[in-house]
Design a protein around this motif. Structure first.
Motif, mmCIF file in Angstrom:
data_model
loop_
_atom_site.group_PDB
_atom_site.id
_atom_site.type_symbol
_atom_site.label_atom_id
_atom_site.label_comp_id
_atom_site.label_asym_id
_atom_site.label_seq_id
_atom_site.Cartn_x
_atom_site.Cartn_y
_atom_site.Cartn_z
ATOM 1 N N UNK A 14 101.039 -3.738 86.030
ATOM 2 C CA UNK A 14 100.897 -2.945 84.309
ATOM 3 C C UNK A 14 99.777 -3.888 83.873
ATOM 4 N N UNK A 15 99.175 -3.037 82.891
ATOM 5 C CA UNK A 15 97.986 -3.544 82.099
ATOM 6 C C UNK A 15 98.711 -4.612 80.754
ATOM 7 N N UNK A 16 97.733 -5.543 80.761
ATOM 8 C CA UNK A 16 98.272 -5.538 79.242
ATOM 9 C C UNK A 16 97.611 -5.061 77.650
ATOM 10 N N UNK A 17 98.414 -5.269 76.976
ATOM 11 C CA UNK A 17 97.931 -4.975 75.711
ATOM 12 C C UNK A 17 98.235 -6.128 74.539
ATOM 13 N N UNK A 18 96.579 -6.677 73.664
ATOM 14 C CA UNK A 18 97.688 -7.667 72.626
ATOM 15 C C UNK A 18 97.673 -7.028 71.246
ATOM 16 N N UNK A 19 99.077 -6.924 71.140
ATOM 17 C CA UNK A 19 99.242 -6.314 69.319
ATOM 18 C C UNK A 19 99.488 -7.594 68.828
ATOM 19 N N UNK A 20 98.241 -7.559 66.868
ATOM 20 C CA UNK A 20 98.078 -8.623 66.231
ATOM 21 C C UNK A 20 98.745 -7.835 65.213
ATOM 22 N N UNK A 21 100.149 -7.763 64.503
ATOM 23 C CA UNK A 21 100.419 -7.767 62.906
ATOM 24 C C UNK A 21 101.141 -8.540 63.039
ATOM 25 N N UNK A 22 102.820 -8.540 62.059
ATOM 26 C CA UNK A 22 103.131 -10.377 61.453
ATOM 27 C C UNK A 22 103.237 -10.878 62.696
ATOM 28 N N UNK A 23 103.441 -10.205 63.384
ATOM 29 C CA UNK A 23 104.143 -11.410 64.205
ATOM 30 C C UNK A 23 102.480 -10.752 65.930
ATOM 31 N N UNK A 24 102.654 -11.828 66.957
ATOM 32 C CA UNK A 24 101.717 -11.358 68.345
ATOM 33 C C UNK A 24 102.477 -10.963 69.315
ATOM 34 N N UNK A 25 102.092 -9.869 69.551
ATOM 35 C CA UNK A 25 103.087 -9.473 70.801
ATOM 36 C C UNK A 25 102.313 -9.314 71.990
ATOM 37 N N UNK A 26 103.146 -9.105 73.981
ATOM 38 C CA UNK A 26 102.282 -8.550 74.896
ATOM 39 C C UNK A 26 103.039 -7.318 74.866
ATOM 40 N N UNK A 27 102.333 -6.333 75.206
ATOM 41 C CA UNK A 27 102.992 -4.956 75.341
ATOM 42 C C UNK A 27 102.045 -4.876 77.137
ATOM 43 N N UNK A 28 103.207 -4.423 77.639
ATOM 44 C CA UNK A 28 102.737 -3.347 79.755
ATOM 45 C C UNK A 28 103.027 -2.173 79.278
ATOM 46 N N UNK A 29 101.797 -1.453 80.003
ATOM 47 C CA UNK A 29 101.152 -0.676 80.131
ATOM 48 C C UNK A 29 101.651 -0.082 81.937
ATOM 49 N N UNK A 30 102.374 0.609 82.153
ATOM 50 C CA UNK A 30 102.853 0.964 83.112
ATOM 51 C C UNK A 30 101.170 1.198 83.882
ATOM 52 N N UNK A 31 100.834 0.711 85.152
ATOM 53 C CA UNK A 31 99.411 1.794 85.680
ATOM 54 C C UNK A 31 99.584 2.965 86.560
ATOM 55 N N UNK A 32 101.353 3.045 87.046
ATOM 56 C CA UNK A 32 101.524 4.013 87.710
ATOM 57 C C UNK A 32 101.940 4.908 86.670
ATOM 58 N N UNK A 33 102.959 5.035 85.704
ATOM 59 C CA UNK A 33 103.262 5.979 85.080
ATOM 60 C C UNK A 33 102.305 6.284 83.049
ATOM 61 N N UNK A 34 101.582 5.793 83.471
ATOM 62 C CA UNK A 34 101.539 5.864 81.909
ATOM 63 C C UNK A 34 102.291 5.327 80.554
ATOM 64 N N UNK A 35 103.075 4.311 81.064
ATOM 65 C CA UNK A 35 104.181 4.092 79.608
ATOM 66 C C UNK A 35 104.298 3.080 79.429
ATOM 67 N N UNK A 36 104.270 2.469 78.506
ATOM 68 C CA UNK A 36 105.022 0.910 77.922
ATOM 69 C C UNK A 36 106.380 0.398 78.804
ATOM 70 N N UNK A 37 106.402 -0.954 79.135
ATOM 71 C CA UNK A 37 108.094 -1.091 79.435
ATOM 72 C C UNK A 37 108.854 -1.626 77.607
ATOM 73 N N UNK A 38 109.339 -1.505 77.688
ATOM 74 C CA UNK A 38 110.213 -1.451 76.380
ATOM 75 C C UNK A 38 111.717 -2.230 76.143
ATOM 76 N N UNK A 39 112.010 -3.369 76.061
ATOM 77 C CA UNK A 39 113.445 -3.629 75.722
ATOM 78 C C UNK A 39 114.188 -3.227 74.773
ATOM 79 N N UNK A 40 114.966 -3.038 75.074
ATOM 80 C CA UNK A 40 116.549 -2.711 73.540
ATOM 81 C C UNK A 40 117.094 -3.655 73.714
#
Length: 69
Positions: free
Chosen positions: A43-69
């Motif tokens: 997984x590739x780590x992407x840091x997002x800084x908005x109103x809060x700080x988030x860690x986004x995980x991007x699949x190296x195999x399929x190019x999609x983000x890991x998300x929770x619902x």
């Protein structure tokens, strides 16, 4: 958040089960497997800084983000 750095590749391991988080073959789900040496476990780590700080995980195999619902 200090453990994660933008752009780094990580493998997420469960200390309880001793398995790694894998992107499923369909590219839409995740599961736990013992195989570490797989692109599906990377997984590739992407840091997002908005109103809060988030860690986004991007699949190296399929190019999609890991998300929770």
């Amino acid at each position: 958040m200090e453990q994660f750095h933008h752009g780094h590749h990580v493998r997420l391991r469960s200390h309880v089960y001793g398995t790694y988080l894998h992107a499923d073959e369909d590219g839409h789900g995740v599961s736990l497997h013992h195989r570490r040496a797989s692109m599906n476990a990377a997984w590739v780590v992407h840091l997002y800084h908005g109103h809060a700080e988030y860690v986004l995980l991007h699949s190296a195999a399929y190019g999609r983000y890991l998300a929770a619902t």
